[in-house]
Design a protein around this motif. Sequence first.
Motif, PDB file in Angstrom:
ATOM      1  N   PRO A 197       0.832  -1.220   0.000  1.00 45.35           N
ATOM      2  CA  PRO A 197       0.000   0.000   0.000  1.00 45.35           C
ATOM      3  C   PRO A 197       0.857   1.257   0.000  1.00 45.35           C
ATOM      4  N   ARG A 198       0.471   2.197  -0.830  1.00 46.17           N
ATOM      5  CA  ARG A 198       1.197   3.466  -0.897  1.00 46.17           C
ATOM      6  C   ARG A 198       1.083   4.198   0.427  1.00 46.17           C
ATOM      7  N   GLN A 199       2.157   4.889   0.783  1.00 44.10           N
ATOM      8  CA  GLN A 199       2.191   5.560   2.080  1.00 44.10           C
ATOM      9  C   GLN A 199       2.029   7.074   1.990  1.00 44.10           C
ATOM     10  N   GLU A 200       1.881   7.631   0.785  1.00 43.74           N
ATOM     11  CA  GLU A 200       1.954   9.089   0.718  1.00 43.74           C
ATOM     12  C   GLU A 200       0.795   9.792   1.415  1.00 43.74           C
ATOM     13  N   ARG A 229      -9.802   5.618  -2.575  1.00 40.49           N
ATOM     14  CA  ARG A 229      -8.421   6.063  -2.785  1.00 40.49           C
ATOM     15  C   ARG A 229      -7.567   4.854  -3.152  1.00 40.49           C
ATOM     16  N   ILE A 230      -6.975   4.899  -4.346  1.00 35.17           N
ATOM     17  CA  ILE A 230      -6.151   3.767  -4.806  1.00 35.17           C
ATOM     18  C   ILE A 230      -4.862   3.699  -3.992  1.00 35.17           C
ATOM     19  N   LEU A 231      -4.616   2.529  -3.407  1.00 35.88           N
ATOM     20  CA  LEU A 231      -3.426   2.332  -2.578  1.00 35.88           C
ATOM     21  C   LEU A 231      -2.348   1.523  -3.273  1.00 35.88           C
ATOM     22  N   GLY A 232      -2.744   0.699  -4.248  1.00 33.95           N
ATOM     23  CA  GLY A 232      -1.770  -0.160  -4.905  1.00 33.95           C
ATOM     24  C   GLY A 232      -2.402  -0.912  -6.054  1.00 33.95           C
TER      25      GLY A 232
END
Length: 347
Positions: free
Chosen positions: A132-135, A310-313
């Motif tokens: 999963p993206r952390q931004e 929200r797209i995480l990955g």
Amino acid sequence: MSNDSSELSERAQLMLRALIDRYVRDGQPVGSRTLAREAGLDLSPATVRNVMSDLEELGFVCSPHTSAGRVPTVQGYRFFVDTLLKVQPLDNRSIQNMRLELSLEDSPKDLVESASGLLSGITQMTGVVTLPRQEHALFKRVEFLRLSGKQVLAILVTGEDEVQNRILSSEKEHSPAELQQASNYLNELFAGKDLAEVRTALLHEMQETRANMNSMMVTAMHMADQVLEKNQNEDFVMAGQTNLMGFQELCDIDKLRKLFDAFNTKRDMLHLLDQCIHTEGIQIFIGNESGYRMLDECSMVTAPYSVDGRILGVLGVIGPTRMAYERVIPIVDVTARLLGAALNHKD
């Protein structure tokens, strides 16, 4: 016959579908007689050969040198996937079993590993899932500890007290007091802000006010930039790479070595997966469509996973071009939805 694939006759479409179905099943070039039987058409061998010639002229099939039969080309698979494919929805029991397998895990990392294993296990190909993206996590605080020479250990605390360690290279040696001062400055400036916001503000500050910064501020900004840049480098989890050795067209040692090298170095794979994260829904790369030579004999079916819209990955399956697309597509789609739901539940 025109070279416009939109004018492909119903008979030719039926035969292309039958040829691909048969080739996916056994991996052998398909001859005219077998094809007529497979398509359930009462046609003479001459008629079948004529249709095959038309399909070959369009670039949808080709004849391997060693065989009188034909095999699909990348263009043939593409037409099949875009026009002829009938996806087979998963039954409720299969979906429930998949949901149970993912719901047992405790952490996002465990969920990602389970999802890649699930994709691999069901398809008997390679499953891949980006972490999963952390931004969008919140910046809580950062601490800098001096290591040997010019190396500094950065400890970044985000979100719900998730701790990430980074080793940074500094331009000069810093005393513990200087590093403490730098972390205090950043924590006061950015605590509680979104990581993406922090990075944007950081770059702006470095460009706009560098002339007015003292050396401590420059050091703090430079190190924070390194921390967040490393944080943006996504990673992925893979399972079932050795499954690819079971497919005749991929078992050549040289091809496998290049493929596994690409998996291990990760750079090209991350770039390809990053393209997929910006596309809604299922995306399919067939053979050389990926733009990466090591995947020329492979196809990749991907879907993004998201939490609260929200797209995480992104996750997907990598296999030979002769994969059963109608079966793989819903597996990828459902796994993406289930992973998003499981991550949402963990939040």
